[in-house]
Design an enzyme around this catalytic site. Structure first.
Site, PDB file in Angstrom:
ATOM      1  N   GLU A  65      18.823  16.497 -22.240  1.00 38.05           N
ATOM      2  CA  GLU A  65      17.821  16.924 -21.257  1.00 38.05           C
ATOM      3  C   GLU A  65      16.469  16.279 -21.540  1.00 38.05           C
ATOM      4  OE1 GLU A  65      19.443  21.287 -19.875  1.00 38.05           O
ATOM      5  OE2 GLU A  65      18.142  21.194 -21.638  1.00 38.05           O
TER       6      GLU A  65
ATOM      7  N   ASP B 269      15.638  19.608 -17.939  1.00 43.77           N
ATOM      8  CA  ASP B 269      16.555  20.582 -17.347  1.00 43.77           C
ATOM      9  C   ASP B 269      16.335  20.674 -15.837  1.00 43.77           C
ATOM     10  OD1 ASP B 269      18.399  23.001 -17.447  1.00 43.77           O
ATOM     11  OD2 ASP B 269      16.566  23.923 -16.710  1.00 43.77           O
TER      12      ASP B 269
END
Length: 232
Positions: free
Chosen positions: A122, A50
């Site tokens: 991610e 992320d």
């Protein structure tokens, strides 16, 4: 993950890992780790990925659009890195078919679940970063997110099709919009719903999804495609 699947996902990603355990972990859901106690799962990689994604997209937008304000750049970035966009990337790469998860999770539709696939994107980004470094992962992100970046810049990413449809039709005053569940099929743990959106008693879109909400959103999306041409 067997050797065939490992080679296949490397080819899809365009990345050949020096440390194969990274991509294996990136594509392992926590439910699999709960079922097989020694298995590593992807939540820590998701956390790292992320931040890597945010950094690469932020730097790209900062350098590309020198005339845009902080607020404008933040809005564009939020569209690129949101769950919906990550889910679209996951579908394009067919990540869902490679994710390891428990049988129970799979039986309840986990393989198609948006959040699981978005989280896997991610985690994969983190795996690429750890294996190849920041320069490589930056190129990887820009390659696979290019279409999403362009859509965000052109304000073509819609997160709520039902709201956008309602806003579009408000231009013509009071218009009745109804969503009608037509049918559903499949077992309870993997049920697919089919919904019509009816505008002034006329079916304008048909949508399907693994929840009623998803089916309604897809019906609204189809209606928007048909109607927006009339408002150009």
């Amino acid at each position: 993950m067997n050797r065939y699947k490992f080679n296949d996902i490397e080819n899809r990603l365009g990345v050949y890992f020096n440390n194969p355990s990274l991509i294996k972990t990136a594509l392992t859901h926590s439910s699999f780790g709960n079922q097989f106690k020694d298995a590593k799962y992807n939540e820590r990689l998701e956390f790292l990925g992320d931040s890597v994604l945010q950094l690469c997209i932020t730097e790209y937008l900062f350098n590309k659009f020198k005339d845009k304000s902080e607020g404008e750049l933040t809005k564009i970035r939020s569209l690129i890195v949101c769950e919906n966009s990550l889910y679209e990337i996951a579908k394009k790469l067919s990540l869902g078919e490679y994710i390891r998860m428990s049988k129970g999770e799979e039986l309840t539709g986990g393989r198609e679940r948006m959040s699981i696939q978005a989280d896997a994107v991610e985690a994969v980004i983190a795996a690429v970063y750890l294996d190849k470094g920041i320069g490589f992962v930056n190129d990887f992100i820009l390659l696979h997110f290019e279409e999403m970046i362009n859509k965000a810049i052109n304000n073509e990413i819609v997160l709520d099709f039902k709201t956008k449809l309602q806003e579009l039709l408000q231009k013509d005053g009071e218009i009745l919009i109804q969503y009608e569940l037509v049918k559903y099929e499949g077992p309870p743990h993997r049920r697919k719903f089919f919904t019509n959106v009816i505008i002034n008693e006329k079916v304008m879109g048909i949508g399907e999804g693994y929840s009623k909400k998803e089916a309604e959103q897809n019906a609204a999306k189809e209606a928007l495609k048909r109607l927006e041409k009339n408002y150009e």
